[in-house]
Motif scaffolding. Sequence first.
Motif, short mmCIF file in Angstrom:
data_model
loop_
_atom_site.label_atom_id
_atom_site.label_comp_id
_atom_site.label_asym_id
_atom_site.label_seq_id
_atom_site.Cartn_x
_atom_site.Cartn_y
_atom_site.Cartn_z
N HIS A 1 -30.37 34.32 -80.08
CA HIS A 1 -30.29 34.43 -81.54
C HIS A 1 -28.90 34.88 -81.99
CE1 HIS A 1 -31.97 36.02 -85.52
NE2 HIS A 1 -32.40 34.78 -85.46
N ILE A 2 -27.95 34.98 -81.06
CA ILE A 2 -26.71 35.70 -81.36
C ILE A 2 -25.87 34.99 -82.42
CG2 ILE A 2 -25.21 34.76 -79.51
CD1 ILE A 2 -25.28 38.42 -79.85
N ARG A 3 -25.80 33.67 -82.33
CA ARG A 3 -25.09 32.89 -83.36
C ARG A 3 -26.01 31.80 -83.88
NH1 ARG A 3 -21.52 34.76 -79.80
NH2 ARG A 3 -22.31 33.30 -78.28
N VAL B 1 -13.69 43.84 -77.40
CA VAL B 1 -13.07 44.61 -78.48
C VAL B 1 -13.33 43.93 -79.84
CG1 VAL B 1 -10.81 43.50 -78.22
CG2 VAL B 1 -10.94 45.78 -79.22
N GLN B 2 -13.57 42.64 -79.82
CA GLN B 2 -13.93 41.82 -81.01
C GLN B 2 -12.75 41.55 -81.94
OE1 GLN B 2 -16.80 40.71 -80.42
NE2 GLN B 2 -18.00 42.32 -79.45
N SER B 3 -11.92 42.56 -82.22
CA SER B 3 -10.79 42.36 -83.14
C SER B 3 -9.70 43.38 -82.82
CB SER B 3 -11.26 42.55 -84.59
OG SER B 3 -10.13 42.65 -85.46
N GLY C 1 -12.85 40.00 -72.22
CA GLY C 1 -13.25 40.53 -73.52
C GLY C 1 -14.00 39.50 -74.35
N ASP C 2 -14.59 39.97 -75.44
CA ASP C 2 -15.17 39.08 -76.45
C ASP C 2 -14.37 39.25 -77.73
OD1 ASP C 2 -17.26 38.38 -74.78
OD2 ASP C 2 -18.71 39.73 -75.71
N PHE C 3 -14.16 38.13 -78.42
CA PHE C 3 -13.43 38.17 -79.70
C PHE C 3 -14.18 37.37 -80.74
CE2 PHE C 3 -10.42 38.70 -76.31
CZ PHE C 3 -9.70 39.81 -76.72
N ILE C 4 -14.19 37.88 -81.95
CA ILE C 4 -14.73 37.13 -83.08
C ILE C 4 -13.59 36.84 -84.03
CG2 ILE C 4 -16.26 37.24 -85.08
CD1 ILE C 4 -18.11 39.05 -83.50
N VAL C 5 -13.41 35.57 -84.38
CA VAL C 5 -12.42 35.25 -85.41
C VAL C 5 -13.15 34.93 -86.70
CG1 VAL C 5 -10.74 34.35 -83.76
CG2 VAL C 5 -12.30 32.77 -84.90
N LYS D 1 -16.35 31.89 -83.35
CA LYS D 1 -16.19 31.94 -84.80
C LYS D 1 -17.31 32.82 -85.34
CE LYS D 1 -16.19 27.34 -85.36
NZ LYS D 1 -16.12 26.08 -86.13
N TYR D 2 -16.97 33.64 -86.31
CA TYR D 2 -17.99 34.50 -86.91
C TYR D 2 -19.14 33.65 -87.45
CZ TYR D 2 -20.51 37.26 -90.25
OH TYR D 2 -21.53 37.85 -90.94
N SER D 3 -20.34 34.08 -87.17
CA SER D 3 -21.53 33.37 -87.63
C SER D 3 -22.42 34.37 -88.37
CB SER D 3 -22.25 32.79 -86.41
OG SER D 3 -23.53 32.33 -86.74
N1 5AD Z 1 -20.89 35.79 -84.85
C1 5AD Z 1 -20.03 35.46 -83.86
N2 5AD Z 1 -20.03 36.06 -82.66
C2 5AD Z 1 -20.93 37.05 -82.45
N3 5AD Z 1 -21.15 37.82 -81.39
C3 5AD Z 1 -22.19 38.64 -81.67
N4 5AD Z 1 -22.64 38.41 -82.92
C4 5AD Z 1 -21.86 37.42 -83.43
C5 5AD Z 1 -21.83 36.76 -84.67
N5 5AD Z 1 -22.65 37.08 -85.67
C6 5AD Z 1 -20.35 37.76 -80.17
C7 5AD Z 1 -19.65 39.09 -79.91
C8 5AD Z 1 -20.44 39.67 -78.78
C9 5AD Z 1 -20.86 38.41 -78.04
C10 5AD Z 1 -22.00 38.58 -77.12
O1 5AD Z 1 -21.19 37.52 -79.08
O2 5AD Z 1 -18.32 38.82 -79.52
O3 5AD Z 1 -19.70 40.55 -77.97
#
Ligand code: 5AD
Length: 457
Positions: A62-64, A284-286, A322-326, A355-357
């Motif tokens: 369900h994450i994105r 770190v995400q950002s 790492g994980d990153f969200i743009v 990409k941010y979702s």
């Molecule tokens: N949108 C985009 N990426 C996400 N993650 C978690 N939630 C979202 C979202 N709403 C990413 C984060 C997290 C990885 C498992 O998924 O980077 O560390």
Amino acid sequence: MNAHSPSKPEIGPDLKKLHIKTYGCQMNVYDSERMLDLLRPLGYEVSDRPEGADLVLLNTCHIREKAAEKVYSEIGRLKELREEKIAAGEGRMTIAVAGCVAQAEGQEIMNRAPAVDLVVGPQAYHQLPELIARTTRAKGERLAADFAPDAKFDALPNEREVSGPTAFLTVQEGCDKFCTFCVVPYTRGAEWSRPVAAILDEARRLADKGVRELTLLGQNVNAYNGADASGADSTLAKLMYALAEIPGIDRLRYTTSHPNDMGDDLIEAHRDLPAVMPYLHLPVQSGSDKILRAMNRKHGRQSYIDLIANIREARPDLALSGDFIVGFPGETDKDFEDTMDLIRQVRYAASFSFKYSPRPGTPAAAMPGQVSDEVMDARLQALQSLILEQQHDFKSALVGKTLDVLFEKPGRRDGQAIGRSPYLQSVFVENAAHLLGQIVPVRIEAVGPNSLQGALI
Ligand code: 5AD
Ligand code: SF4
């Protein structure tokens, strides 16, 4: 087959075919394996394809949004396969949805996809045998959602089937961090750790079956605080010291960690405990303080950079991922540049970027300043090419070095074997097929796009 594995049911008219499709993270991979362990004794045999299966289990993520939407299109496809199966006189196909979409949207799945027979959340899948029996007898009650991980683990069978010398082992579930973009605290519930004894027990059984490397799993694995034999809270580091004592267990990894839970003893374990592999996934995400605050990450840019310096002091050759969200809401060009700058400073051996979702029910979904898809695409591309460069640099620096490789499976070429370096890269080696399950020094000779090539010495 090993003496410890359960005997396979005889092929016969009663043998039922089960197809499991797993989406998302390693935790789901672990859960799918455990669902199989539960269902195998009931006469289910795994099928690689859904066609003709008596039971299809979708273990969902369900994450994105994309991950969640895939489930609905897959259900549509399964419905057609079921009709074909019935038309061919081969009986019905039970369609079950498990995992995080099941937890988050259980009722919605029922309403939107009437073809689904059964919905079961990630903390309730130990009830699968009973639920399947009920739904195949009469369509009716179809929902099981639960937030009691201890009940689940207690109910799972001790037996686990292994496939090779590496295994996942869930030690912790859930998350109390509530990053504003993330559904995990809602789908997986509060942080909860399995007791030390239960984990050691599972690890010993795995070692008996030839497992050499364990990856300890948890949504916030480094917040692990399960009870030890005296009832006191343990830590991930203490758990790893105990696991490393088990004969046969030579390598330990863990994922995923939060920067704020990197305790001193865990950092020291990277220095002092040889079984702990020099690899750390620390999202770190950002790299922008403003965005980190809006994300409710509870740490800043500099504190993350300092933490990495600390960990590298303990283990200089550490491979970091790492994980990153743009495109988080409100992310400007300057904020994104801060992320790129952080990546340049920190240097990663691998990464996952998204990409941010916007996810329903999360605070960020309602924040102003949602970023357009075009901007997100451009940022993602820039970030990924920077990381690819760093990944290539990391691998190139290994050429000429000798690394211990754990051989996991045969390669495509005759005699070839594929293993893992301590830094988690795949390593292809010729004339090594006889070394499966062993840890052997390998000289690294060349770098491939997703792997290394090496030779026995
Ligand atoms: N949108 C985009 N990426 C996400 N993650 C978690 N939630 C979202 C979202 N709403 C990413 C984060 C997290 C990885 C498992 O998924 O980077 O560390
Ligand atoms: Fe989600 Fe944040 Fe928890 Fe990770 S720490 S699971 S990103 S809420």
